[in-house]
Enzyme design. Structure first.
Site, PDB file in Angstrom:
ATOM      1  N   ASP A  14      10.270   0.621  -5.584  1.00 12.38           N
ATOM      2  CA  ASP A  14       9.897  -0.800  -5.475  1.00 12.38           C
ATOM      3  C   ASP A  14      11.031  -1.720  -5.871  1.00 12.38           C
ATOM      4  O   ASP A  14      11.117  -2.855  -5.417  1.00 12.38           O
ATOM      5  CB  ASP A  14       8.657  -1.089  -6.317  1.00 12.38           C
ATOM      6  CG  ASP A  14       7.427  -0.492  -5.645  1.00 12.38           C
ATOM      7  OD1 ASP A  14       7.192   0.711  -5.801  1.00 12.38           O
ATOM      8  OD2 ASP A  14       6.757  -1.227  -4.901  1.00 12.38           O
TER       9      ASP A  14
ATOM     10  N   GLY B   4       3.005  -1.199  -0.514  1.00 17.45           N
ATOM     11  CA  GLY B   4       4.250  -0.490  -0.236  1.00 17.45           C
ATOM     12  C   GLY B   4       5.333  -1.552  -0.085  1.00 17.45           C
ATOM     13  O   GLY B   4       5.147  -2.536   0.648  1.00 17.45           O
TER      14      GLY B   4
ATOM     15  N   LYS C 189       5.862   3.613  -8.290  1.00 20.05           N
ATOM     16  CA  LYS C 189       4.454   3.751  -8.685  1.00 20.05           C
ATOM     17  C   LYS C 189       4.318   4.486 -10.021  1.00 20.05           C
ATOM     18  O   LYS C 189       4.995   5.468 -10.275  1.00 20.05           O
ATOM     19  CB  LYS C 189       3.715   4.501  -7.569  1.00 20.05           C
ATOM     20  CG  LYS C 189       2.248   4.776  -7.785  1.00 20.05           C
ATOM     21  CD  LYS C 189       1.437   3.570  -8.193  1.00 20.05           C
ATOM     22  CE  LYS C 189       1.564   2.397  -7.253  1.00 20.05           C
ATOM     23  NZ  LYS C 189       1.033   1.130  -7.841  1.00 20.05           N
TER      24      LYS C 189
HETATM   25  O1  MRU Z   1       1.207  -0.483  -5.580  1.00 23.24           O
HETATM   26  P1  MRU Z   1       1.782   0.021  -4.298  1.00 23.24           P
HETATM   27  O2  MRU Z   1       0.879   0.943  -3.571  1.00 23.24           O
HETATM   28  O3  MRU Z   1       2.318  -1.105  -3.440  1.00 23.24           O
HETATM   29  O4  MRU Z   1       3.044   0.880  -4.760  1.00 23.24           O
HETATM   30  C1  MRU Z   1       3.824   1.484  -3.770  1.00 23.24           C
HETATM   31  C2  MRU Z   1       4.910   2.341  -4.259  1.00 23.24           C
HETATM   32  O5  MRU Z   1       5.140   2.476  -5.443  1.00 23.24           O
HETATM   33  C3  MRU Z   1       5.786   2.972  -3.202  1.00 23.24           C
HETATM   34  O6  MRU Z   1       6.271   4.194  -3.633  1.00 23.24           O
HETATM   35  C4  MRU Z   1       6.965   2.043  -2.906  1.00 23.24           C
HETATM   36  O7  MRU Z   1       6.541   0.737  -2.686  1.00 23.24           O
HETATM   37  C5  MRU Z   1       7.753   2.511  -1.727  1.00 23.24           C
HETATM   38  S1  MRU Z   1       6.914   2.299  -0.185  1.00 23.24           S
HETATM   39  C6  MRU Z   1       7.998   2.822   1.022  1.00 23.24           C
END
Ligand code: MRU
Length: 350
Positions: A240, A52, A251
């Site tokens: 992200d 996240g 994601k």
């Molecule tokens: O691969 P991850 O689980 O780190 O991806 C996370 C996401 O895509 C979340 O939606 C994003 O980081 C926002 S977290 C508040």
């Protein structure tokens, strides 16, 4: 003010180590693990024990702080060289979430401003703690703005996990749901499982259940049918990295949902703190997309489901074009299109 939530703090600075909730063990095991070195922190980010965007940034900042306090040299230029090496190492853990680089840049600025080892150690720890505290407050504000968009009885779809465990606390996209629960404001949440590594099924389902939020899990392939049959009112996701024109990396699978939102004529919201904006990029074309090991697709929890030798393509993120985004909810309020014109008035990145 705090939002009442049963959720624990998932990242804690303990003075001589960092304690994190192991997100790989959820939902079956709720365990906290100790990170005792920069390498432990690097590994926990790469292996998604902490994940996240804001959580990655916070943990990396604490990781640099850990490296700083463990350094024994009194020679400041040698100390600086070591810490810059740690920062570089941590920055190489994951490429897409800009919060990682934003947090490490803050640590580097503090390092560069110091004159002695002791001063740098003290200031780096306190900067990392500030990053954590600020994120908690930011998420609380995002929750307020997010909730103001919904009506009682709304049915809202979310993807991946943009929750309290992905941030200092409360989350971005999920903060509104924690707040709604606290205020007895009925919202029905639908969480998509989020292949390949199931952040929706393992983490969002767990997190919202812990908070007592009304949450229903669906497989990713059920999104279109669910939007139609369950009369979903809105989709809300985290981010992200957001480019200067509003294009948003999140994601993998987010783009499909944004296209569905447009097809069904429902709003598609992104919730993110200022630290997720990368105004040095004019469009999403320039966002680096992490590609992960194909094993994440060919196996489920260690069990192989695809034939040996099959080729895979495993991008961890996709980019949703700004034109599909109804609004971006930040700690400074909602940003609406035209994003290129409207982002600068709300986002001042440090
Ligand atoms: O691969 P991850 O689980 O780190 O991806 C996370 C996401 O895509 C979340 O939606 C994003 O980081 C926002 S977290 C508040």
């Amino acid at each position: 003010m705090t939002i009442q939530t049963a959720l624990p703090y998932s990242i804690q600075w303990k003075g001589d180590h960092i304690s994190i909730l192991n997100q790989q063990a959820l939902p079956h095991i709720t365990e906290f693990i100790k990170l005792q070195s920069v390498e432990d922190v690097f590994d926990s980010i790469v292996t998604l024990k902490v994940r996240g965007a804001p959580a990655i940034g916070i943990t990396a900042a604490y990781g640099a702080a850990l490296g700083a306090i463990q350094e024994e040299t009194e020679d400041f230029s040698l100390f600086k060289e070591k810490i810059l090496g740690y920062i570089q190492r941590l920055a190489s853990s994951r490429p897409t979430a800009v919060n990682l680089f934003w947090a490490l840049n803050r640590i580097e600025r503090v390092l560069q401003a110091a004159c002695t080892v002791t001063e740098a150690q003290k200031n780096i720890v306190s900067e990392a703690q500030d990053i954590f505290r600020e994120d908690e407050e930011i998420c609380r504000k995002i929750g307020e703005y997010g909730l103001s968009l919904f009506n009682e009885g709304d049915r809202v779809l979310t993807h991946c996990n943009a929750g309290g465990i992905a941030t200092a606390r409360y989350g971005t996209a999920l903060a509104a749901f924690h707040l709604a629960k606290e205020r007895n404001f009925p919202i029905k949440v639908f969480a998509s499982e989020t292949r390949p590594v199931f952040q929706g099924a393992r983490l969002t389902a767990w997190e919202l259940q812990q908070s007592g939020v009304d949450v229903t899990l669906i497989a990713d392939s059920m999104a279109a049918h669910t939007i139609k049959e369950k009369k979903i009112n809105a989709i809300i996701v985290g981010a992200d990295r957001i480019a200067a024109n509003g294009d948003t990396a999140n994601k993998i699978g987010t783009l499909s949902l944004a296209i569905l939102a447009s097809h069904f004529g429902i709003p598609f919201y992104v919730a993110a703190p200022s630290s997720t904006f990368d105004l040095s990029l004019s469009s999403g074309e320039q966002i680096p997309i992490e590609e992960r090991n194909g094993d994440e697709i060919t196996t489920i929890q260690g069990k192989r489901i695809a034939p040996e030798g099959i080729q895979t393509f495993n991008p961890a993120f996709d980019v949703t074009p700004a034109k599909l985004i109804t609004g971006i909810i930040t700690e400074n309020g909602m940003i609406r299109p035209d994003y290129t014109s409207n982002i600068p008035s709300k986002i001042k990145t440090r």
